[in-house]
Design a protein around this motif. Structure first.
Motif, PDB file in Angstrom:
ATOM      1  N   LEU A  82     -13.593   5.279 -16.804  1.00  0.00           N
ATOM      2  CA  LEU A  82     -14.687   5.449 -15.844  1.00  0.00           C
ATOM      3  C   LEU A  82     -15.876   6.137 -16.493  1.00  0.00           C
ATOM      4  CD1 LEU A  82     -13.362   6.718 -12.434  1.00  0.00           C
ATOM      5  CD2 LEU A  82     -14.559   4.631 -12.994  1.00  0.00           C
ATOM      6  N   GLU A  83     -15.578   7.222 -17.194  1.00  0.00           N
ATOM      7  CA  GLU A  83     -16.629   8.049 -17.745  1.00  0.00           C
ATOM      8  C   GLU A  83     -17.425   7.294 -18.807  1.00  0.00           C
ATOM      9  OE1 GLU A  83     -17.366  10.494 -16.193  1.00  0.00           O
ATOM     10  OE2 GLU A  83     -18.832  11.409 -17.541  1.00  0.00           O
ATOM     11  N   PHE A  84     -16.718   6.501 -19.616  1.00  0.00           N
ATOM     12  CA  PHE A  84     -17.410   5.853 -20.729  1.00  0.00           C
ATOM     13  C   PHE A  84     -17.779   4.401 -20.457  1.00  0.00           C
ATOM     14  CE2 PHE A  84     -15.144   9.445 -22.602  1.00  0.00           C
ATOM     15  CZ  PHE A  84     -16.252  10.133 -23.036  1.00  0.00           C
ATOM     16  N   SER A  85     -17.529   3.957 -19.225  1.00  0.00           N
ATOM     17  CA  SER A  85     -17.913   2.592 -18.866  1.00  0.00           C
ATOM     18  C   SER A  85     -19.432   2.446 -19.004  1.00  0.00           C
ATOM     19  CB  SER A  85     -17.474   2.318 -17.433  1.00  0.00           C
ATOM     20  OG  SER A  85     -18.326   1.379 -16.844  1.00  0.00           O
ATOM     21  N   ALA A  86     -19.855   1.287 -19.476  1.00  0.00           N
ATOM     22  CA  ALA A  86     -21.301   1.072 -19.645  1.00  0.00           C
ATOM     23  C   ALA A  86     -21.968   0.846 -18.295  1.00  0.00           C
ATOM     24  CB  ALA A  86     -21.530  -0.115 -20.559  1.00  0.00           C
ATOM     25  N   ASP A  87     -21.181   0.445 -17.305  1.00  0.00           N
ATOM     26  CA  ASP A  87     -21.720   0.258 -15.958  1.00  0.00           C
ATOM     27  C   ASP A  87     -21.601   1.553 -15.176  1.00  0.00           C
ATOM     28  OD1 ASP A  87     -22.306  -2.338 -16.350  1.00  0.00           O
ATOM     29  OD2 ASP A  87     -20.563  -3.135 -15.294  1.00  0.00           O
ATOM     30  N   GLY A  88     -22.490   1.713 -14.199  1.00  0.00           N
ATOM     31  CA  GLY A  88     -22.382   2.859 -13.315  1.00  0.00           C
ATOM     32  C   GLY A  88     -21.210   2.655 -12.368  1.00  0.00           C
ATOM     33  N   VAL A 129     -35.252   1.027 -10.103  1.00  0.00           N
ATOM     34  CA  VAL A 129     -34.512   0.272 -11.112  1.00  0.00           C
ATOM     35  C   VAL A 129     -33.755  -0.846 -10.380  1.00  0.00           C
ATOM     36  CG1 VAL A 129     -32.683   2.042 -11.043  1.00  0.00           C
ATOM     37  CG2 VAL A 129     -32.734   0.423 -12.908  1.00  0.00           C
ATOM     38  N   SER A 130     -33.833  -2.070 -10.926  1.00  0.00           N
ATOM     39  CA  SER A 130     -33.163  -3.211 -10.277  1.00  0.00           C
ATOM     40  C   SER A 130     -31.678  -3.156 -10.565  1.00  0.00           C
ATOM     41  CB  SER A 130     -33.692  -4.523 -10.842  1.00  0.00           C
ATOM     42  OG  SER A 130     -35.028  -4.651 -10.544  1.00  0.00           O
ATOM     43  N   VAL A 131     -30.876  -3.224  -9.510  1.00  0.00           N
ATOM     44  CA  VAL A 131     -29.426  -3.160  -9.725  1.00  0.00           C
ATOM     45  C   VAL A 131     -28.695  -4.215  -8.908  1.00  0.00           C
ATOM     46  CG1 VAL A 131     -29.323  -0.682 -10.227  1.00  0.00           C
ATOM     47  CG2 VAL A 131     -29.141  -1.463  -7.870  1.00  0.00           C
ATOM     48  N   GLU A 132     -27.451  -4.447  -9.372  1.00  0.00           N
ATOM     49  CA  GLU A 132     -26.527  -5.277  -8.630  1.00  0.00           C
ATOM     50  C   GLU A 132     -25.324  -4.365  -8.368  1.00  0.00           C
ATOM     51  OE1 GLU A 132     -25.470  -9.073 -10.641  1.00  0.00           O
ATOM     52  OE2 GLU A 132     -23.490  -8.158 -10.589  1.00  0.00           O
ATOM     53  N   ILE A 133     -24.914  -4.250  -7.102  1.00  0.00           N
ATOM     54  CA  ILE A 133     -23.779  -3.358  -6.804  1.00  0.00           C
ATOM     55  C   ILE A 133     -22.629  -4.190  -6.235  1.00  0.00           C
ATOM     56  CG2 ILE A 133     -23.034  -1.239  -5.636  1.00  0.00           C
ATOM     57  CD1 ILE A 133     -25.911  -0.491  -5.232  1.00  0.00           C
ATOM     58  N   ASN A 134     -21.434  -3.985  -6.787  1.00  0.00           N
ATOM     59  CA  ASN A 134     -20.230  -4.620  -6.243  1.00  0.00           C
ATOM     60  C   ASN A 134     -19.356  -3.542  -5.631  1.00  0.00           C
ATOM     61  OD1 ASN A 134     -20.011  -7.591  -6.952  1.00  0.00           O
ATOM     62  ND2 ASN A 134     -20.841  -6.657  -8.801  1.00  0.00           N
ATOM     63  N   PHE A 135     -18.931  -3.743  -4.374  1.00  0.00           N
ATOM     64  CA  PHE A 135     -18.062  -2.764  -3.715  1.00  0.00           C
ATOM     65  C   PHE A 135     -16.662  -3.354  -3.613  1.00  0.00           C
ATOM     66  CE2 PHE A 135     -22.313  -2.155  -1.996  1.00  0.00           C
ATOM     67  CZ  PHE A 135     -22.489  -0.786  -2.123  1.00  0.00           C
ATOM     68  N   ALA A 136     -15.650  -2.548  -3.959  1.00  0.00           N
ATOM     69  CA  ALA A 136     -14.274  -3.021  -3.807  1.00  0.00           C
ATOM     70  C   ALA A 136     -13.492  -1.979  -3.009  1.00  0.00           C
ATOM     71  CB  ALA A 136     -13.640  -3.227  -5.170  1.00  0.00           C
ATOM     72  N   PRO A 137     -12.709  -2.426  -2.008  1.00  0.00           N
ATOM     73  CA  PRO A 137     -11.943  -1.465  -1.210  1.00  0.00           C
ATOM     74  C   PRO A 137     -10.612  -1.133  -1.878  1.00  0.00           C
ATOM     75  CG  PRO A 137     -11.678  -3.661  -0.325  1.00  0.00           C
ATOM     76  CD  PRO A 137     -12.534  -3.805  -1.540  1.00  0.00           C
ATOM     77  N   LEU A 138     -10.127   0.090  -1.642  1.00  0.00           N
ATOM     78  CA  LEU A 138      -8.799   0.480  -2.136  1.00  0.00           C
ATOM     79  C   LEU A 138      -8.012   1.005  -0.937  1.00  0.00           C
ATOM     80  CD1 LEU A 138      -7.116   0.962  -4.769  1.00  0.00           C
ATOM     81  CD2 LEU A 138      -7.869   3.331  -4.619  1.00  0.00           C
ATOM     82  N   PHE A 139      -6.874   0.329  -0.659  1.00  0.00           N
ATOM     83  CA  PHE A 139      -6.065   0.715   0.499  1.00  0.00           C
ATOM     84  C   PHE A 139      -4.827   1.479   0.066  1.00  0.00           C
ATOM     85  CE2 PHE A 139      -8.212  -3.272   1.618  1.00  0.00           C
ATOM     86  CZ  PHE A 139      -8.860  -2.885   2.779  1.00  0.00           C
ATOM     87  N   VAL A 154     -22.130  -0.298 -10.309  1.00  0.00           N
ATOM     88  CA  VAL A 154     -23.588  -0.454 -10.258  1.00  0.00           C
ATOM     89  C   VAL A 154     -24.088  -0.932 -11.620  1.00  0.00           C
ATOM     90  CG1 VAL A 154     -25.763   0.719  -9.750  1.00  0.00           C
ATOM     91  CG2 VAL A 154     -23.643   1.519  -8.683  1.00  0.00           C
ATOM     92  N   ARG A 155     -24.716  -2.093 -11.634  1.00  0.00           N
ATOM     93  CA  ARG A 155     -25.167  -2.648 -12.915  1.00  0.00           C
ATOM     94  C   ARG A 155     -26.689  -2.772 -12.943  1.00  0.00           C
ATOM     95  NH1 ARG A 155     -22.099  -7.730 -14.985  1.00  0.00           N
ATOM     96  NH2 ARG A 155     -20.551  -6.112 -15.297  1.00  0.00           N
ATOM     97  N   ASP A 156     -27.258  -2.286 -14.051  1.00  0.00           N
ATOM     98  CA  ASP A 156     -28.709  -2.370 -14.237  1.00  0.00           C
ATOM     99  C   ASP A 156     -29.072  -3.811 -14.611  1.00  0.00           C
ATOM    100  OD1 ASP A 156     -31.290  -2.185 -15.047  1.00  0.00           O
ATOM    101  OD2 ASP A 156     -30.986  -0.611 -16.538  1.00  0.00           O
ATOM    102  N   ILE A 157     -29.859  -4.473 -13.760  1.00  0.00           N
ATOM    103  CA  ILE A 157     -30.196  -5.872 -14.067  1.00  0.00           C
ATOM    104  C   ILE A 157     -31.679  -6.037 -14.372  1.00  0.00           C
ATOM    105  CG2 ILE A 157     -28.274  -6.954 -12.834  1.00  0.00           C
ATOM    106  CD1 ILE A 157     -30.264  -7.467 -10.531  1.00  0.00           C
ATOM    107  N   THR A 158     -32.322  -4.906 -14.731  1.00  0.00           N
ATOM    108  CA  THR A 158     -33.750  -4.963 -15.061  1.00  0.00           C
ATOM    109  C   THR A 158     -34.048  -6.054 -16.085  1.00  0.00           C
ATOM    110  OG1 THR A 158     -33.594  -2.576 -14.896  1.00  0.00           O
ATOM    111  CG2 THR A 158     -35.694  -3.473 -15.617  1.00  0.00           C
ATOM    112  N   ARG A 159     -33.210  -6.111 -17.128  1.00  0.00           N
ATOM    113  CA  ARG A 159     -33.458  -7.074 -18.197  1.00  0.00           C
ATOM    114  C   ARG A 159     -33.436  -8.512 -17.695  1.00  0.00           C
ATOM    115  NH1 ARG A 159     -32.766  -6.410 -23.532  1.00  0.00           N
ATOM    116  NH2 ARG A 159     -32.788  -4.276 -24.278  1.00  0.00           N
ATOM    117  N   PHE A 160     -32.435  -8.815 -16.815  1.00  0.00           N
ATOM    118  CA  PHE A 160     -32.347 -10.180 -16.293  1.00  0.00           C
ATOM    119  C   PHE A 160     -33.581 -10.502 -15.459  1.00  0.00           C
ATOM    120  CE2 PHE A 160     -27.900  -8.781 -16.643  1.00  0.00           C
ATOM    121  CZ  PHE A 160     -27.491  -9.689 -17.599  1.00  0.00           C
TER     122      PHE A 160
END
Ligand code: ADP
Length: 516
Positions: free
Chosen positions: A172-178, A257-267, A280-286
């Motif tokens: 988690l800590e070193f993931s390149a994505d937020g 900052v332009s981002v794409e966010i994916n939410f996943a539930p945990l039950f 949370v992914r930075d999509i500024t470049r795209f």
């Protein structure tokens, strides 16, 4: 067996099972088990052997056994298939060793550590007193060993769990994505480093605040927000895939900052929502690439259309059967056609160069270049073309030589001078000066036009960038000249920049390393 021995056994058993069940550190559990077992049996020394994940048995804890002896015992242990069989081996070796160092006769008591059907390892206690146990003693010792095995197993599971958690934390800590993890009420419990970098919000500021308060989404462009999805019943156990939304996040400095966010539930196992994990992914470049593509299409079509229309217009006029044109008109028209064709060719060259820069195959043919001579030559060409501004060369004729590609530096100089002509008023002065330092030669092209506002200066050297003002709107251009000039100068190991207060004139300067 003496009664006080039995009382001691019972007390031990009680104390130890209490101590063991409260202990989760595997090494501490092993130490406690071994010491208790040695004490209970009035032993002199002891070993705990545990099965490693590779199936081999290793000595994990020892008591009263000297290091050299341990070194001899270790290979014996790792060679056995079942540590219960090791007892005789141990006995044989220990007796020999003990006798050699004068300890007299030793006896090995072996207690298997079982959990269910699984043999975790074995406990050995070495005594120098002979004597048998009663069946009852064996029973008590075995029940101690069973307790011990459970404690070892728990400590082991706990250790594995802790290890797993550390691994997840590191991922988690070193993931390149937020990554942000929140509870079912959207309170943030984890906020990783990449997200802190992306947003400029420190994790401790985000903790326990609500997700939408820390990361409010502006300008939603696609997908569904978390709140809207929840209003429609998201998430449902087994039926809810990840949720997706695209938009802008406000950074701590106020910028978006332009981002794409994916939410996943945990039950949890009962189907209750425990956490929501947001990626949370930075999509500024795209987005920039997308915008660049549409800018490219509009700039190119606009810039191509004008000269083509002019060429077409003038040539069809000249071709008209019903008209006779005097010499002057024909010459003027042909001049327009020639100039516009040159412009088309230049635009095509620039586009090709730009794509070469993009692809990283921009080649230079280096020579030792006399830059003041080149300045004089290029300025001479422009003097023929413009009478509206005065071109003044102030480069001293003793500038040091530079290592450079002549055609490319000509292109840079031409671009800076033609910009100065294009973007400054008639009657103004355009000055080209040269200076040198220990390492570089610096050429400056200054004009007394409107200058360049500070807020545009950073983007000026980007592809297709044109300052939005009356002067630029009046003139044609694809916004590639400065981009290419920068690529050329940097390929030479130099630097190009602009100095302007945005009111009175601009000074474009570039440096080139001196030839050595
Ligand atoms: P183009 O001239 O084709 O637009 P350039 O990359 O050469 O492309 O220049 C980018 C922009 O920088 C120009 O559109 C203009 O707005 C601005 N600019 C360049 N040179 C000057 C100058 N000497 N004075 C004022 N503005 C300038």
């Amino acid at each position: 067996m003496l009664p006080d021995y039995r009382v001691r056994q019972r007390d031990y058993l009680l104390n130890i099972s209490r101590a063991l069940t409260s202990q989760l550190d595997l090494n501490a559990v092993l130490r406690l088990i071994l010491q208790s077992a040695v004490d209970m049996l009035n032993g002199l020394a002891g070993l705990v052997v545990l099965k490693d994940p590779d199936g081999r048995y290793r000595i994990r804890e020892s008591y009263g056994v000297a290091r050299p002896l341990l070194d001899q015992l270790n290979p014996i242990m790792s060679a056995v298939e079942d540590p219960r069989e090791a007892t005789t081996l141990l006995e044989r070796n220990l007796v020999a060793i003990a006798q050699r160092i004068g300890l007299g006769f030793w006896q090995v008591v072996s207690l298997p550590l079982n959990v269910g059907n699984e043999l975790l390892g074995n406990l050995y206690v070495f005594r120098n007193m002979g004597g048998e146990y009663s069946a009852n003693d064996r029973l008590i010792l075995q029940s101690f060993a069973d307790q011990a095995a459970i404690a070892v197993n728990n400590a082991r599971l706990y250790q594995e769990l802790a290890q797993e958690k550390r691994r997840l934390d590191a991922i988690l800590e070193f993931s390149a994505d937020g990554v942000v993890i929140m509870d079912a009420g959207h309170h943030i419990v984890t906020f990783n480093r990449a997200l802190a970098m992306l947003t400029g919000i420190a994790p401790n500021v985000a903790f326990s605040k609500r997700f939408e308060d820390v990361l409010p989404l502006a300008n939603k462009r696609a997908g569904v927000t978390l709140t809207d999805a929840e209003a429609k019943g998201w998430p449902q156990v087994g039926a809810s895939g990840p949720l997706f939304v695209e938009g802008d996040l406000k950074r701590a400095n106020g910028k978006l900052v332009s981002v794409e966010i994916n939410f996943a539930p945990l039950f949890d196992h009962e189907g209750r929502l425990l956490n929501i994990i947001a990626n949370v992914r930075d999509i500024t470049r795209f987005r920039e690439a997308d915008e660049m593509k549409s800018t490219f299409v509009s700039v190119v079509s606009h810039e191509l259309k004008t000269p083509v229309a002019l060429i077409k217009g003038y040539s069809s006029t000249l071709r008209r059967q019903d008209a006779r044109w005097d010499q002057q008109t024909v010459r003027d028209s042909l001049q327009v056609i020639e100039e516009e064709s040159d412009r088309l060719a230049e635009l095509i060259d620039n586009l090709l160069d730009a794509s070469r820069v993009q692809a990283g195959n921009f080649r230079l043919t280096m020579v030792e270049l006399d830059i003041d001579q080149l300045v004089v030559k290029v300025v001479g060409k422009f003097k023929l073309q413009t009478r509206s501004q005065k071109l003044i060369v102030e480069a001293p004729s003793n500038l040091p030589l530079v290592n450079a590609d002549e055609a490319r530096i000509t292109q840079v100089l031409s671009n800076l001078i033609s910009n100065a002509i294009k973007y400054s008023p008639e009657g103004g002065d355009i000055r080209i000066t040269g200076t040198s330092t220990e390492a570089d030669v610096v050429i400056t092209v200054s004009d007394d036009g409107p200058g360049i506002p500070p807020e545009d200066q950073a983007q000026l050297f980007m592809r297709f960038y044109r300052v939005d003002n009356a002067m630029t709107r009046k003139t044609q251009g694809a916004g590639l000249g400065l981009y290419l000039s920068k690529a050329i100068i940097e390929a030479h190991g130099g630097r190009i920049w602009v100095e302007s207060d945005g009111r009175s004139g601009s000074r474009f300067r570039f440096s080139l390393p001196r030839a050595r």
